[in-house]
Design an enzyme around this catalytic site. Structure first.
Site, PDB file in Angstrom:
ATOM      1  N   LYS A 114       0.829  -1.218   0.000  1.00 13.65           N
ATOM      2  CA  LYS A 114       0.000   0.000   0.000  1.00 13.65           C
ATOM      3  C   LYS A 114       0.854   1.255   0.000  1.00 13.65           C
ATOM      4  O   LYS A 114       0.447   2.273  -0.550  1.00 13.65           O
ATOM      5  CB  LYS A 114      -0.963   0.002   1.194  1.00 13.65           C
ATOM      6  CG  LYS A 114      -2.133  -0.944   0.993  1.00 13.65           C
ATOM      7  CD  LYS A 114      -3.284  -0.612   1.926  1.00 13.65           C
ATOM      8  CE  LYS A 114      -4.485  -1.495   1.647  1.00 13.65           C
ATOM      9  NZ  LYS A 114      -5.575  -1.297   2.610  1.00 13.65           N
ATOM     10  N   LYS A 196      -4.538 -11.708  -6.645  1.00 14.50           N
ATOM     11  CA  LYS A 196      -5.757 -11.757  -5.825  1.00 14.50           C
ATOM     12  C   LYS A 196      -6.870 -10.893  -6.454  1.00 14.50           C
ATOM     13  O   LYS A 196      -6.577  -9.818  -6.985  1.00 14.50           O
ATOM     14  CB  LYS A 196      -5.389 -11.202  -4.437  1.00 14.50           C
ATOM     15  CG  LYS A 196      -6.505 -11.139  -3.445  1.00 14.50           C
ATOM     16  CD  LYS A 196      -6.037 -10.508  -2.137  1.00 14.50           C
ATOM     17  CE  LYS A 196      -6.125  -8.995  -2.161  1.00 14.50           C
ATOM     18  NZ  LYS A 196      -6.128  -8.343  -0.853  1.00 14.50           N
ATOM     19  N   LYS A 199     -10.973  -5.140  -5.444  1.00 13.37           N
ATOM     20  CA  LYS A 199     -11.807  -4.087  -6.014  1.00 13.37           C
ATOM     21  C   LYS A 199     -10.958  -2.978  -6.641  1.00 13.37           C
ATOM     22  O   LYS A 199     -11.399  -2.258  -7.516  1.00 13.37           O
ATOM     23  CB  LYS A 199     -12.714  -3.504  -4.923  1.00 13.37           C
ATOM     24  CG  LYS A 199     -13.892  -2.775  -5.520  1.00 13.37           C
ATOM     25  CD  LYS A 199     -14.708  -2.057  -4.474  1.00 13.37           C
ATOM     26  CE  LYS A 199     -15.629  -1.052  -5.154  1.00 13.37           C
ATOM     27  NZ  LYS A 199     -16.298  -0.184  -4.201  1.00 13.37           N
TER      28      LYS A 199
HETATM   29  P1  TYM Z   1     -10.673  -6.460   3.739  1.00 15.52           P
HETATM   30  O1  TYM Z   1     -11.746  -5.452   3.942  1.00 15.52           O
HETATM   31  O2  TYM Z   1      -9.591  -6.149   2.757  1.00 15.52           O
HETATM   32  O3  TYM Z   1     -11.296  -7.843   3.340  1.00 15.52           O
HETATM   33  C1  TYM Z   1     -12.357  -8.419   4.092  1.00 15.52           C
HETATM   34  C2  TYM Z   1     -12.210  -9.920   4.113  1.00 15.52           C
HETATM   35  O4  TYM Z   1     -12.215 -10.442   2.779  1.00 15.52           O
HETATM   36  C3  TYM Z   1     -11.088 -11.287   2.596  1.00 15.52           C
HETATM   37  N1  TYM Z   1     -10.669 -11.194   1.186  1.00 15.52           N
HETATM   38  C4  TYM Z   1     -10.520 -12.243   0.372  1.00 15.52           C
HETATM   39  N2  TYM Z   1     -10.691 -13.566   0.581  1.00 15.52           N
HETATM   40  C5  TYM Z   1     -10.487 -14.395  -0.473  1.00 15.52           C
HETATM   41  N3  TYM Z   1     -10.111 -13.960  -1.709  1.00 15.52           N
HETATM   42  C6  TYM Z   1      -9.921 -12.647  -1.963  1.00 15.52           C
HETATM   43  N4  TYM Z   1      -9.574 -12.246  -3.181  1.00 15.52           N
HETATM   44  C7  TYM Z   1     -10.123 -11.723  -0.892  1.00 15.52           C
HETATM   45  N5  TYM Z   1     -10.043 -10.364  -0.789  1.00 15.52           N
HETATM   46  C8  TYM Z   1     -10.368 -10.074   0.495  1.00 15.52           C
HETATM   47  C9  TYM Z   1     -10.030 -10.740   3.547  1.00 15.52           C
HETATM   48  O5  TYM Z   1      -9.067 -11.711   3.870  1.00 15.52           O
HETATM   49  C10 TYM Z   1     -10.874 -10.350   4.738  1.00 15.52           C
HETATM   50  O6  TYM Z   1     -11.096 -11.454   5.582  1.00 15.52           O
HETATM   51  N6  TYM Z   1      -7.969  -5.530   7.834  1.00 15.52           N
HETATM   52  C11 TYM Z   1      -9.107  -6.240   7.295  1.00 15.52           C
HETATM   53  C12 TYM Z   1     -10.421  -5.865   7.965  1.00 15.52           C
HETATM   54  C13 TYM Z   1     -10.390  -5.974   9.433  1.00 15.52           C
HETATM   55  C14 TYM Z   1     -10.370  -7.169  10.212  1.00 15.52           C
HETATM   56  C15 TYM Z   1     -10.374  -6.748  11.563  1.00 15.52           C
HETATM   57  C16 TYM Z   1     -10.372  -8.531   9.881  1.00 15.52           C
HETATM   58  C17 TYM Z   1     -10.400  -4.929  10.297  1.00 15.52           C
HETATM   59  N7  TYM Z   1     -10.387  -5.386  11.553  1.00 15.52           N
HETATM   60  C18 TYM Z   1     -10.341  -7.664  12.604  1.00 15.52           C
HETATM   61  C19 TYM Z   1     -10.339  -9.442  10.947  1.00 15.52           C
HETATM   62  C20 TYM Z   1     -10.315  -9.020  12.276  1.00 15.52           C
HETATM   63  C21 TYM Z   1      -9.238  -5.926   5.825  1.00 15.52           C
HETATM   64  O7  TYM Z   1      -8.761  -4.934   5.342  1.00 15.52           O
HETATM   65  O8  TYM Z   1     -10.009  -6.819   5.143  1.00 15.52           O
END
Ligand code: TYM
Length: 332
Positions: A114, A196, A199
């Site tokens: 990032k 991966k 969006k």
């Molecule tokens: P975020 O918002 O990027 O993604 C949310 C969830 O979706 C999963 N994910 C995927 N899984 C499979 N294939 C993909 N292509 C894919 N893209 C995204 C992510 O692994 C995630 O589980 N930091 C985290 C959000 C967060 C969080 C937390 C998660 C904030 N606090 C506490 C767990 C516990 C995030 O940015 O996820």
């Protein structure tokens, strides 16, 4: 709460989630609700680590909240709230940050990616983001965290922080375990299946959004990049087909051999159409429910207000103990 194990997870408010978010995480949030006590949040504080337009962030947060409900988070069973409504996350984050090493944060691959992508704004929030994520989890002393593979490193850091805290101040935090699905933990881009699905991909055909209409979903799958042989089978080197088979398998419950047999003698065109139709039909009820929920702003407000109250009550108990343990004077 009873003695069921506690689950905590979060998602950033991008407005509409990707098929990756859904398969890797959100879909499981619903299915885990009977077996576990579940607490889920829309991580709007995480979102501002990159520049956001305020009005759009507000809208996206509400959309994400409604969408999680539409995806199956049931407020009778789970707590669902907006992260910025629950002050304990930021409060705990400070203490945990003082127990996290600069070097550890520097090794986070998501930070490296990032900070390259947003080179003009490498702010300290982007750097300390994993500490806030650890606070999200540890403020509830959660046992399990359902996430996709890309969050594994952040979760390992949360465990390390918890462990260090326990060593310094005496056993307190549980060490949270990742809950990563066997199938679909990393859904790949439809245009470059070595990457991966995300969006932020510049090519809109790379990514299925769960609010895409049926024609759009089918069109994107039809254009999915595959390979030059014509056999629908799960094999090393067939990244595009492997990804489509995984998606198809998740939605149909069929295993890889069954899928191969189903499409024996047929071309990739038939297979891609079948995947597209299956996904579009599975997402249809979510879209419909989302449209209904998002109209009812008063109901949503009631839900997120109650969610925040419950989350605060729960996490306050944990964070007060942490404050005591590190030596802050107890409030009267
Ligand atoms: P975020 O918002 O990027 O993604 C949310 C969830 O979706 C999963 N994910 C995927 N899984 C499979 N294939 C993909 N292509 C894919 N893209 C995204 C992510 O692994 C995630 O589980 N930091 C985290 C959000 C967060 C969080 C937390 C998660 C904030 N606090 C506490 C767990 C516990 C995030 O940015 O996820």
């Amino acid at each position: 709460m009873d003695d069921k194990k506690l689950i905590l997870s979060g998602i950033q408010p991008t407005g509409t989630f990707t098929l990756g978010n859904y398969i890797g995480a959100v879909r499981n949030w619903g299915t885990l609700q009977d077996e576990y006590n579940c607490i889920y949040c829309v991580a709007d504080m995480h979102a501002i680590t990159v520049r956001q337009e305020p009005a759009k962030l507000r809208q996206n947060t509400l959309n994400s909240y409604a969408l999680l409900m539409a995806c199956g988070v049931d407020l009778e069973k789970s707590i669902l709230f907006i992260q910025s409504h629950v002050k304990t996350h930021a409060e705990l984050s400070w203490v945990l940050g003082c127990n996290t090493q600069f070097g550890e944060l520097s090794r986070m691959t998501q930070f490296k990616d990032k900070s390259q992508k947003h080179a003009d704004d490498v702010n300290s929030g982007l750097f300390t983001y994993p500490v806030l994520m650890a606070a999200d989890i540890l403020a509830y002393n959660a046992d399990l965290v359902p996430v996709g593979v890309d969050q594994k490193q952040h979760l390992e850091l949360a465990r390390n922080i918890a462990q260090r805290f326990n060593q310094r101040y005496g056993d307190f935090f549980k060490l949270p375990e990742p809950y990563i699905p066997k199938m679909g933990a990393k859904v790949m881009s439809l245009q470059d299946p070595t990457k991966k699905m995300s969006k932020s991909d510049e090519n809109p055909n790379a990514c299925i959004l769960i609010l895409d209409d049926k024609d759009t979903v089918i069109r994107k799958f039809k254009r999915a990049v595959t390979d030059s042989d014509a056999e629908v089978c799960f094999r090393e080197g067939k990244d595009g087909i492997n990804n489509l088979m995984t998606i198809y398998s998740v939605f149909t419950g069929k295993d890889m051999d069954t899928i191969t047999a189903e499409f024996a003698g047929k071309g990739y065109g038939d297979f891609k159409l079948a995947v597209g139709e299956t996904v579009a039909d599975s997402l249809e009820p979510i879209r419909t429910e989302f449209e209904r929920l998002i109209q009812d702003k008063a109901y949503l407000k009631k839900c997120y207000t109650e969610g925040a109250e419950k989350a605060l009550r729960y996490s306050q108990r944990v964070v007060s103990k942490v404050y005591h343990k590190v030596g802050f004077v107890d409030k009267g």
